[in-house]
Every structure is written in C-alpha cells, then in structure tokens.
Motif scaffolding. Structure first.
Motif: not given
Length: 324
Positions: A151-156
């Motif tokens: 999720f962290m990689e996707a939202i960035i």
C-alpha cells in the motif's frame, strides 16, 4: 508627543491596518466567489486531460469541462469505466465534443512509460488544460506502522509520482504555445487543518501538490502557463464513503465550483463556497482542539474499519473452505 500618546497612535494605526487587511480579504473573497467571471478555457487549447477520470471528482470534472466545449482525454486504469465515462460525455454532447482514452495503471507503471504513453496519446492534439486528479487513500484510518509495504508503495506512486510524470509529459507543449492551465487536485487535509492523524501518507503525499504547484507556477508564469492547486475538503465520493450534507457536496456540485477557478493564477485555493466557509471557521478554532477532535474521530473510524474488514476476510476464508 508624549510616550502614552505615541503608544495610542501606534495601537490605533496597527488596528486600522489589521482591519483594512481583513476588509480587503473579504471584498476579494466576495469578488472571486460570486462576481469573478470564469475563464474561457478554450483559449488555452481545444483539449483537456483529466487523470483519475472514471469516478468521483475526476469524472465530474471531465463532464463539466466537456460542457464548456473542450475535447477530453480521459486517463484511468479501468478500460470499462473509461468507456462508460466516454459514452456518457458523447451521449450528453453528441458530436460536439471528442473523447480519447488512455489506459494507465499508475500503481504499476514507471515514470518513463507514463511520459511515453501520454506523449503518444497527445500527439497532434492542442492540449490546453491538464487536471491532475488521480489519487488513492487507505480504506480506513490507521496508524502509520499498520500500512503494509504494498500500500505504501502504491499511494506514493499514485498520489505523488503520477502528477509529476504526467505534467512532465504535457508541459513542454504548453511552453511551445506559451499558454496552458495546470490544475492539481490536492486536499484540505494537508493545508486547511493542522494535521490529519491516522491518514499520514495520504495527507503527506497531497501536501506535495501544494509546493509542486507553487514552484512550477512561478517557473512558468512568464510562459503563459497558469498553475493552481485546489484543495477540496470532504466530497461525497467512493473514496471517502460519506453521504452528502451541508459541507459535503456531491462530486457534480463540487466540480461546478472548481472549474470556475480554472485558469486563474492562485497557487492554493478552496474553490467550493461552503468548503471556503468551513475553512474560515476552522481557522478560528485552536489547533490543539482540531487535532484532538480528528484523532478521536479517526480512532473511531479505525475501529469500525478493522471490524468491517475482519468480517470480510472471515467471509472470504469461509467461502474458500466451502469450495475446497
């Protein structure tokens, strides 16, 4: 003149200056909100690009821009939803508006590929308006350490990198024409309130839009390019999952207000009338009280979110077991 008299004159002068500034701000606000005419966006070019255009604010902005006579380049990751939005625009405006589609999944694609796809899609098009709207958020508020790496990689990538690369692909054409309008859809969570606990990555990535808009706005103002960061408060969309109320408009109502601001060179603005009033009221409340309220509210929403997704996960596991 004695010191008491000097102090009195200085105090009165300071009060007069403060009151005058407040009055000027109010008159300017009334002018912008009620009297300032919207720009003819077709003077920038005949095409507008809208990212994240299959749902919510992005879709509503696409429809609103089409109503102004602009051709629309829809950018999204779901081909079926893009076709549906395209059909709605064509059904509403007939043959007066052209629509093109670009399928891009910003979660998985790299920057070089984004630039290539956008440049290929806009080859030969007179692009005058770019709306960087695509964004994502967590399904419910949660602590930073609870966000998984995927999720962290996707939202960035979606909230931060997408707008950067799409702007890179489009801005050189605007420079050659010496005109263009770039609108970045930010969030009130990073500029109109002191903090947004349990939604850290969302607010932080949206804060990037504000500085990005201010900087490129100064860089390219002399080139005839008007750059703006719009900051909506809550809007009733699938992402926020809230019902409409006095301060929570539908995406359609919000888009009518925000498109009226397109093309004006305000680096940061709250285009929807009732959101603007809401922000004015929030500024009167101590930051510590706003922080306390948001923390309590988001903890409650986190508790409900955990319960909901735990039930959903249990149901999915039960279905898998029954199938086996």
């Amino acid at each position: 003149m004695e010191w008491p008299e000097i102090f009195q004159v200085a105090t009165c002068s300071l009060g007069f200056i403060t009151l005058s500034k407040a009055l000027i701000y109010f008159v300017r606000w009334v002018w912008i909100m009620f009297l300032r005419p919207p720009k003819n966006l077709k003077t920038y070019g005949s095409w507008a690009i809208v990212t994240g255009s299959t749902d919510g604010i992005g879709k509503a902005i696409s429809l609103e821009l089409a109503s102004k006579g602009l051709n629309i380049l829809l950018v999204g990751r779901n081909p079926q939803k893009l076709e549906a939005t395209s059909k709605e625009i064509r059904d509403t405006h007939g043959g007066s508006v052209e629509v093109k589609l670009v399928v891009i999944d910003f979660e998985t694609i790299n920057g070089e590929e984004i630039v290539r796809k956008i440049r290929e899609a806009t080859q030969g098009l007179d692009v005058g308006v770019l709306v960087n709207n695509v964004g994502m958020a967590s399904p419910y508020p949660r602590f930073f350490h609870e966000d998984d790496l995927e999720f962290m990689e996707a939202i960035i990538k979606v909230n931060l990198e997408a707008a950067t690369w799409v702007t890179k692909a489009v801005i050189e054409g605007m420079i050659r024409k010496k005109k263009g309008a770039i609108v970045n859809i930010g969030s009130g969570s990073c500029s109109m309130i002191p903090s947004y606990p349990l939604c850290t990555l969302y607010a932080a990535t949206k804060a990037y839009f504000w500085m990005f808009s201010k900087c490129i706005g100064l860089e390219y103002k002399s080139q005839g390019i008007d750059v703006q960061c719009q900051v909506p408060m809550l809007v009733a969309t699938k992402m926020v999952k809230l019902k409409t109320s006095l301060f929570i408009p539908t995406a359609k109502d919000y888009s009518k207000g925000c498109v009226r601001w397109f093309g004006y060179h305000e680096s940061l603005c709250v285009p929807y009338l009732l959101h603007s009033l809401q922000c004015l009221l929030l500024r009167m409340v101590p930051h510590s009280l706003v922080n306390w309220h948001l923390m309590r509210q988001h903890l409650y929403m986190r508790k409900r979110g955990i319960a909901k997704y735990s039930k959903l996960k249990a149901l999915q596991e039960s279905q898998v077991n029954n199938n086996n």
